[in-house]
Design a protein around this motif. Structure first.
Motif, PDB file in Angstrom:
ATOM      1  N   LEU A 143      91.923   2.638 -40.526  1.00  0.00           N
ATOM      2  CA  LEU A 143      91.605   4.048 -41.100  1.00  0.00           C
ATOM      3  C   LEU A 143      91.876   5.179 -40.048  1.00  0.00           C
ATOM      4  O   LEU A 143      91.750   6.140 -40.313  1.00  0.00           O
ATOM      5  N   ARG A 381      84.925   0.515 -47.309  1.00  0.00           N
ATOM      6  CA  ARG A 381      85.258   1.669 -46.476  1.00  0.00           C
ATOM      7  C   ARG A 381      86.408   2.655 -47.203  1.00  0.00           C
ATOM      8  O   ARG A 381      86.601   3.541 -46.781  1.00  0.00           O
ATOM      9  N   VAL A 382      86.970   2.153 -48.174  1.00  0.00           N
ATOM     10  CA  VAL A 382      88.181   2.827 -48.593  1.00  0.00           C
ATOM     11  C   VAL A 382      88.036   3.141 -49.886  1.00  0.00           C
ATOM     12  O   VAL A 382      87.885   2.386 -50.878  1.00  0.00           O
ATOM     13  N   LEU A 409      95.586   5.019 -47.129  1.00  0.00           N
ATOM     14  CA  LEU A 409      94.172   4.458 -47.514  1.00  0.00           C
ATOM     15  C   LEU A 409      93.229   5.771 -47.276  1.00  0.00           C
ATOM     16  O   LEU A 409      93.140   6.347 -46.183  1.00  0.00           O
ATOM     17  N   ALA A 411      89.692   7.271 -46.865  1.00  0.00           N
ATOM     18  CA  ALA A 411      88.576   6.708 -46.299  1.00  0.00           C
ATOM     19  C   ALA A 411      87.450   7.324 -47.380  1.00  0.00           C
ATOM     20  O   ALA A 411      87.394   8.149 -47.961  1.00  0.00           O
TER      21      ALA A 411
END
Ligand code: OVM
Length: 412
Positions: A143, A381-382, A409, A411
């Protein structure tokens, strides 16, 4: 011939014949089919339950019912003559045969019984927390970057962080694991350009992999040491131990990498399914199994007929090779509703992506734990996985794989 000799009986009435088996002249290992096998799979299933693939003089099956039946019939469809195109009754294998994959009972049984408990869910419990923590750290790192390659930076990196340590491998030589598997899985197919390109390096690579199977280089607490301990108990011989460790290195790296590539591609192609997973990260396991069905990272394996075997009105003659298209069976509309859809709401159990029967993937619980650890951390988390470029296929005679999959990605 005398004038009074009886007429010769018509041959076709008694001799085994392949005349009722439809033929196809497509090369299933051509680049065109490997890039996108689905149209060929459909043609194969529609041509018949058993097809003669003229190009190689082999039989093929692509429907779920017959593939499943062949996989569970180890007496009729043997593995000891090799599970690739090469027939070990006539040709020398390129490496000493696997004591698991390329054997039949009774020789198969001791190695299988040794490996099964080592890789069973209850033995893997000690790895759960460690791999969950490794996945958290890994996602932290991902991330920090705007764009990553979901193949090179995720699917290849995470398994190589956790699996070699679990086996107890030395640091030395780990870079050879992926190229070794790539050549091994190519070598199950014909000697085409994919095999040719691996030949120059495979000697040195295989020597390195074999060196990693020796007792003195393995850590005392890994899967490898547990295999050697089984030899001390007399469950297998000491001569068998390194070849069984080799199976972990052969079957345990590329397969998992390409399975993770497949599951990430599933979420890219079906972004609604990422939201399904995010709402319920505990569905990571079923997502992985659905990806094994949908992508079928191991596309094909061969068997060899031990006698003339009737298959749906045709006959596979004794000694002949049969190619089982696992990926095709996993997309057979006779068995699966809307098979080309990657769908977390379906029950993928019964797929043949891990095989079926006595040879069914002994490492599947390890693969599931790797995938579950990673997907669980990503799902929490994504928020979104977005394409950041065209994905590119990696061609292999046996594996369905990606070379590159640029992603962003976002977040949560
Ligand atoms: C083995 C082996 C190698 C490749 C694949 C596999 C999918 C097993 O050496 O035992 O199973």
């Amino acid at each position: 011939m005398s004038m009074h000799a009886p007429p010769v009986p018509p041959l076709a009435a008694t001799a085994p014949t392949t005349s009722d088996v439809p033929t196809m002249d497509v090369d299933p290992f051509s680049d065109e089919v490997l890039v996108d096998p689905l149209p060929f799979h459909e043609a194969l299933r529609e041509t018949g339950p058993l097809v003669l693939l003229e190009r190689y003089g082999i039989y093929g099956m692509g429907r779920y019912e017959e593939v499943h039946a062949a996989l569970v019939d180890w007496q009729g469809f043997q593995s000891a003559a090799g599970v690739g195109l090469s027939n070990f009754r006539r040709e020398t294998p390129w490496r000493p045969p696997s004591l698991l994959l390329e054997t039949d009972p009774p020789h198969h049984d001791a190695p299988r019984h040794v490996l099964e408990p080592i890789l069973a869910p209850r033995s893997l419990r000690r790895l759960r927390e460690r791999w969950a923590a490794a996945a958290e750290t890994f996602v932290d790192e991902l991330l920090e970057r705007e764009e990553v390659d979901a193949v090179r930076d995720i699917a290849e990196t995470f398994p190589l962080r956790v699996f070699p340590d679990a086996v107890g491998l030395p640091q030395e030589g780990r870079q050879h694991l992926l190229p070794y598997g790539d050549h091994l899985f190519n070598a199950f197919g014909p000697d085409n350009h994919l095999v040719e390109k691996g030949k120059a390096r495979i000697g040195a690579i295989a020597a390195s992999v074999d060196a990693q199977c020796r007792r003195d280089v393995l850590s005392p607490d890994g899967f490898g040491a547990q295999i050697w301990a089984a030899a001390d108990r007399g469950d297998i011989t000491h001569a068998q131990a390194p070849t069984i460790v080799r199976s972990l290195l052969s079957a345990g790296v590329d397969t998992t990498v390409h399975a993770l590539g497949g599951v990430l591609q599933g979420f890219l192609r079906f972004p609604d399914q990422w939201q399904v997973l995010r709402a319920q990260p505990s569905r990571a396991r079923v997502a992985f199994d659905e990806a094994i069905r949908w992508e079928s990272p191991v596309q094909t394996f061969f068997r060899t007929a031990t006698r003339d075997i009737a298959v749906a009105g045709g006959v596979v003659p004794e000694g002949e090779k049969i190619l089982m298209f696992l990926g095709s069976a996993n997309h057979d509309p006779r068995r699966w509703h809307d098979p080309d859809r990657f769908d977390l709401d379906r029950d993928p159990s019964g797929h043949v992506g891990f095989g079926m029967g006595i040879h069914q993937c002994v490492g599947q619980h390890v693969a599931r734990l790797e995938a579950e650890s990673l997907l669980h951390a990503l799902a929490r988390r994504v928020e979104r996985i977005e394409p950041a470029g065209e994905p590119r296929r990696h061609l292999n005679n046996t594996m369905r794989a990606w070379a590159s999959m640029p992603v962003r990605l976002v977040a949560a």
